[in-house]
Write an enzyme that holds these catalytic residues in place. Structure first.
Site, PDB file in Angstrom:
ATOM      1  N   GLY A 138      -1.759 -23.296  10.336  1.00  0.00           N
ATOM      2  CA  GLY A 138      -1.328 -23.637   8.969  1.00  0.00           C
ATOM      3  C   GLY A 138       0.150 -23.387   8.743  1.00  0.00           C
ATOM      4  O   GLY A 138       0.624 -22.280   8.942  1.00  0.00           O
ATOM      5  N   SER A 139       0.888 -24.395   8.300  1.00  0.00           N
ATOM      6  CA  SER A 139       2.339 -24.240   8.262  1.00  0.00           C
ATOM      7  C   SER A 139       2.990 -25.458   7.609  1.00  0.00           C
ATOM      8  O   SER A 139       2.327 -26.244   6.946  1.00  0.00           O
ATOM      9  CB  SER A 139       2.858 -24.059   9.695  1.00  0.00           C
ATOM     10  OG  SER A 139       2.219 -24.972  10.562  1.00  0.00           O
ATOM     11  N   ARG A 140       4.300 -25.622   7.853  1.00  0.00           N
ATOM     12  CA  ARG A 140       5.051 -26.704   7.226  1.00  0.00           C
ATOM     13  C   ARG A 140       6.249 -27.082   8.096  1.00  0.00           C
ATOM     14  O   ARG A 140       6.779 -26.246   8.840  1.00  0.00           O
ATOM     15  CB  ARG A 140       5.524 -26.225   5.844  1.00  0.00           C
ATOM     16  CG  ARG A 140       6.500 -27.124   5.136  1.00  0.00           C
ATOM     17  CD  ARG A 140       6.742 -26.590   3.745  1.00  0.00           C
ATOM     18  NE  ARG A 140       8.094 -26.746   3.286  1.00  0.00           N
ATOM     19  CZ  ARG A 140       8.590 -26.178   2.203  1.00  0.00           C
ATOM     20  NH1 ARG A 140       7.821 -25.389   1.465  1.00  0.00           N
ATOM     21  NH2 ARG A 140       9.836 -26.375   1.845  1.00  0.00           N
ATOM     22  N   MET A 188       1.063 -28.705   6.684  1.00  0.00           N
ATOM     23  CA  MET A 188      -0.035 -28.839   7.636  1.00  0.00           C
ATOM     24  C   MET A 188      -1.109 -27.800   7.313  1.00  0.00           C
ATOM     25  O   MET A 188      -0.847 -26.599   7.356  1.00  0.00           O
ATOM     26  CB  MET A 188       0.473 -28.622   9.065  1.00  0.00           C
ATOM     27  CG  MET A 188       1.473 -29.659   9.526  1.00  0.00           C
ATOM     28  SD  MET A 188       2.049 -29.332  11.213  1.00  0.00           S
ATOM     29  CE  MET A 188       3.129 -27.930  10.899  1.00  0.00           C
ATOM     30  N   ILE A 209       8.200 -24.106   9.810  1.00  0.00           N
ATOM     31  CA  ILE A 209       8.085 -22.973   8.895  1.00  0.00           C
ATOM     32  C   ILE A 209       6.684 -22.379   8.968  1.00  0.00           C
ATOM     33  O   ILE A 209       5.690 -23.103   8.801  1.00  0.00           O
ATOM     34  CB  ILE A 209       8.397 -23.403   7.445  1.00  0.00           C
ATOM     35  CG1 ILE A 209       9.792 -24.023   7.362  1.00  0.00           C
ATOM     36  CG2 ILE A 209       8.285 -22.222   6.499  1.00  0.00           C
ATOM     37  CD1 ILE A 209      10.095 -24.657   6.019  1.00  0.00           C
TER      38      ILE A 209
END
Length: 250
Positions: free
Chosen positions: A208-210, A120, A178
Site C-alpha cells: 500500500g503506497s503512492r 495504490m 511514497i
C-alpha cells in the site's frame, strides 16, 4: 504454449494463467505458507491455520507481476504505477530533484509543474515502471513518517524515494515512490547511470503506497481525478500538450 507469437490481428493462442510472482515477494509468500502449515499440522490449530493459508495466497497475489503492453510513442508519458488518481495539482518539484547534486547532470528546473498522485491499495499491482525511456540520473531515498499516503502532505512527510530520468533529447521526468500507512519498504531495481526503456520495472513498494509524477512544464494531465490507471499502459500526458479534459463521474 510459451513463446507463441501473438499480434493485434488476432493471430496466436492465449490462455488465462495467474501472473508471475516477482522474486522479491516469493520469500514472503513462502514464509506465510510455512507458518500457516505449522499451525495446521504442527499445532492442529485450524482456526488460525486456514486463515493464515488464505493470507498466504494474498501475499503471493500482492507481488504479482503481469506483463504490460507499453505505448511506443516518444511523445507520451505512461503511468509508473497501478492505482487511483487521487490528486492533480500545480506544485514546485521536490528540492531533491532540483538542487545541484554535484554531478554534471542538472536536475528539474524551478517553477510550478503538474503533479499527478497515484494511490495504490493493497489490491493493486505494486511493481513500479519507468514513465519514459532514458537514463537514471538520480535515485534519492528520504526517511520519513508513515501517514496515510492519500493525504497531500505525504509527498513531503512520508518515507519516499525520488527518481529522475533524462531522455535522449535532454527532457527530464521526475517521480517519487511514497510509503504509506501499511507500506514499510521501498525497493529500487535501478541506480544512477542505468538505462531504462519506457515501462521497464524500476522498483516496488510493499503493502500500500503512492507514486507522484512531475510532468514537464507546459504539459497537462490526460487522466482525471478518480480514474483507475495501469502501470506501463495508461498514458498520463503527452509532452508539450495543454488541454482541459472533462468527464462524468460514474
Amino acid at each position: 504454449m510459451a513463446g507463441d507469437l501473438l499480434d493485434n490481428q488476432g493471430r496466436g493462442d492465449v490462455r488465462w494463467s495467474f501472473p508471475p510472482i516477482h522474486p522479491e515477494g516469493r520469500k514472503f509468500g513462502l514464509i506465510a505458507v510455512v507458518i500457516s502449515l505449522g499451525f495446521l499440522f504442527g499445532l492442529d490449530w485450524e482456526i488460525v491455520g486456514w486463515p493464515l493459508l488464505l493470507l498466504s495466497a494474498g501475499v503471493f497475489a500482492f507481488f504479482r507481476d503481469p506483463e504490460r503492453v507499453v505505448p511506443q510513442d516518444d511523445r507520451v508519458i505512461v503511468a509508473p504505477a497501478d492505482g487511483l488518481v487521487t490528486l492533480i495539482k500545480q506544485v514546485e518539484p521536490p528540492k531533491e530533484l532540483m538542487i545541484d547534486d554535484g554531478t554534471e547532470h542538472s536536475g528539474l528546473q524551478p517553477g510550478p509543474v503538474t503533479r499527478i498522485s497515484i494511490f495504490m491499495s493493497v489490491f493493486d499491482v505494486h511493481i513500479n515502471r519507468a514513465p519514459v525511456a532514458g537514463t537514471i540520473r538520480r535515485v534519492i531515498y528520504i526517511p520519513g513518517s508513515f501517514v496515510d499516503a492519500g493525504l497531500d502532505k505525504a509527498s513531503e512527510e512520508n518515507e519516499r524515494q525520488h527518481i529522475l530520468i533524462e531522455r535522449m533529447d535532454g527532457l527530464k521526468i521526475g517521480f517519487t515512490q511514497i510509503a504509506g500507512l501499511v507500506a514499510r519498504r521501498i525497493v529500487p531495481f535501478v541506480k544512477p547511470g542505468d538505462t531504462v526503456g519506457v515501462g521497464q520495472r524500476v522498483g516496488l513498494i510493499r503493502f500500500g503506497s503512492r507514486v507522484d509524477v512531475y510532468l514537464p512544464a507546459g504539459t497537462d494531465s490526460k487522466v482525471m481525478l478518480g480514474q483507475r490507471i495501469i502501470a506501463g499502459e495508461t498514458v498520463l500526458a503527452e509532452i508539450g500538450t495543454q488541454k482541459l479534459i472533462e468527464g462524468v463521474a460514474q
